[in-house]
Design a protein around this motif. Sequence first.
Motif, PDB file in Angstrom:
ATOM      1  N   HIS A  11      58.920 -37.323  -0.201  1.00 18.19           N
ATOM      2  CA  HIS A  11      58.697 -36.645   0.765  1.00 18.19           C
ATOM      3  C   HIS A  11      58.533 -38.729   1.925  1.00 18.19           C
ATOM      4  N   ILE A  12      59.888 -39.072   2.046  1.00 19.92           N
ATOM      5  CA  ILE A  12      59.931 -40.337   2.505  1.00 19.92           C
ATOM      6  C   ILE A  12      60.301 -40.483   3.876  1.00 19.92           C
ATOM      7  N   LEU A  13      60.008 -38.537   4.360  1.00 23.35           N
ATOM      8  CA  LEU A  13      61.107 -38.777   5.960  1.00 23.35           C
ATOM      9  C   LEU A  13      59.360 -38.639   6.740  1.00 23.35           C
ATOM     10  N   PRO A  14      59.922 -39.428   8.244  1.00 24.90           N
ATOM     11  CA  PRO A  14      58.241 -40.021   8.698  1.00 24.90           C
ATOM     12  C   PRO A  14      57.291 -38.819   9.257  1.00 24.90           C
ATOM     13  N   GLY A  15      56.757 -39.141   9.399  1.00 23.71           N
ATOM     14  CA  GLY A  15      55.707 -38.199  10.378  1.00 23.71           C
ATOM     15  C   GLY A  15      56.284 -36.624  10.537  1.00 23.71           C
ATOM     16  N   ILE A  16      56.376 -36.085   9.238  1.00 21.67           N
ATOM     17  CA  ILE A  16      56.770 -34.868   9.713  1.00 21.67           C
ATOM     18  C   ILE A  16      55.669 -34.073   8.854  1.00 21.67           C
ATOM     19  N   ASP A  17      54.896 -34.532   7.663  1.00 17.08           N
ATOM     20  CA  ASP A  17      54.462 -33.633   6.703  1.00 17.08           C
ATOM     21  C   ASP A  17      53.115 -35.158   5.761  1.00 17.08           C
ATOM     22  N   VAL A  23      58.290 -45.095  10.039  1.00 20.81           N
ATOM     23  CA  VAL A  23      58.794 -45.130   9.796  1.00 20.81           C
ATOM     24  C   VAL A  23      59.245 -46.680   9.165  1.00 20.81           C
ATOM     25  N   GLU A  24      58.232 -47.465   9.505  1.00 21.12           N
ATOM     26  CA  GLU A  24      58.191 -48.362   8.488  1.00 21.12           C
ATOM     27  C   GLU A  24      57.143 -48.032   6.972  1.00 21.12           C
ATOM     28  N   GLU A  25      56.462 -47.439   6.928  1.00 18.71           N
ATOM     29  CA  GLU A  25      56.351 -46.603   5.220  1.00 18.71           C
ATOM     30  C   GLU A  25      58.109 -45.417   5.136  1.00 18.71           C
ATOM     31  N   SER A  26      58.702 -44.875   6.079  1.00 19.76           N
ATOM     32  CA  SER A  26      59.918 -44.061   4.514  1.00 19.76           C
ATOM     33  C   SER A  26      60.828 -45.447   4.670  1.00 19.76           C
ATOM     34  N   ILE A  27      60.231 -46.866   4.897  1.00 14.78           N
ATOM     35  CA  ILE A  27      61.626 -47.722   5.285  1.00 14.78           C
ATOM     36  C   ILE A  27      60.799 -48.468   3.173  1.00 14.78           C
ATOM     37  N   LYS A  28      59.780 -48.646   3.674  1.00 14.41           N
ATOM     38  CA  LYS A  28      59.702 -48.902   2.502  1.00 14.41           C
ATOM     39  C   LYS A  28      59.898 -48.285   0.892  1.00 14.41           C
ATOM     40  N   LEU A  29      59.353 -46.801   1.086  1.00 13.88           N
ATOM     41  CA  LEU A  29      59.042 -45.941   0.096  1.00 13.88           C
ATOM     42  C   LEU A  29      60.610 -45.893  -0.710  1.00 13.88           C
ATOM     43  N   ILE A  30      61.544 -45.933   0.604  1.00 11.22           N
ATOM     44  CA  ILE A  30      63.095 -45.932  -0.064  1.00 11.22           C
ATOM     45  C   ILE A  30      63.585 -47.217  -0.266  1.00 11.22           C
ATOM     46  N   GLN A  31      63.023 -48.067  -0.216  1.00  8.50           N
ATOM     47  CA  GLN A  31      63.349 -49.545  -0.484  1.00  8.50           C
ATOM     48  C   GLN A  31      62.999 -49.707  -2.392  1.00  8.50           C
ATOM     49  N   MET A  32      61.296 -49.346  -2.424  1.00  9.96           N
ATOM     50  CA  MET A  32      60.711 -49.241  -3.844  1.00  9.96           C
ATOM     51  C   MET A  32      61.929 -47.969  -4.825  1.00  9.96           C
ATOM     52  N   GLN A  33      62.067 -46.753  -4.015  1.00  8.39           N
ATOM     53  CA  GLN A  33      63.124 -46.221  -4.684  1.00  8.39           C
ATOM     54  C   GLN A  33      64.044 -46.971  -5.041  1.00  8.39           C
ATOM     55  N   MET A  34      64.910 -47.299  -4.503  1.00  9.11           N
ATOM     56  CA  MET A  34      66.343 -48.445  -4.695  1.00  9.11           C
ATOM     57  C   MET A  34      65.879 -48.822  -6.029  1.00  9.11           C
TER      58      MET A  34
END
Length: 229
Positions: A11-17, A23-34
Amino acid sequence: MNLFDTDFHCHILPGIDDGAADVEESIKLIQMQMAQGVRNIVATPHYRKHEMSVERFLKRRSAAYNKILNSRAFEKMPRIMLAAEIALEHNLCDTEGLELLANQRMNTLLLEIPYEGYRKWMSEEIEEIAYRTKKQIIIAHLDRYVDIFSSADYNDILNIPDAIFQFNTSVFTKWKTKKLLKPFIKDDYPVVFGTDCHNTSSRKPNFDIMVKQLKNYEPNYNVRMLFEQ
Ligand SMILES: [Fe+2]
């Protein structure tokens, strides 16, 4: 693309659920996943039929995805495949445009069985959805039901033709869920994994635990085929 670099549920897309708030949290999540080895992300925001039309959901999902693209936060973006985690309910198969919620690259639809006692209508509905949408069904986080489904319930689900079974990577953190997964691995069932991450604190990504635990594991043929498309 393979089982060990693909997060099938998050659930990385920002503000949808109830996932990434912005978007800041999305970016952090994606960085963690990578950092944990993820190179392909299937973004699966919740879709509930009674909340909105598929058309409206798709508009909201593209807007959320564009926020990540426009942030230009990544020198090299991971591959993001847009999809949904669709709440299973009666007559879901009648939903207009349901097939549009599929991961179009892999031709798969992620369905979430309600967190309640198992009922026969659930597998019947799933089969009907597969038939009408012509998509391959992935059943979300089978490990979540370990306390409420009996072995007979699980057997019913295992008998759904051509279904793929998704486990959360946290499956390895508890004895009970590990035990549930064991025969799936041993008996060569089609199994995929997702972090189901929602945020950077209480439900953060933990993909690396799966990579470590399943070293030398050869995925089922049907799962390998997903990566060939
Ligand atoms: Fe989820």
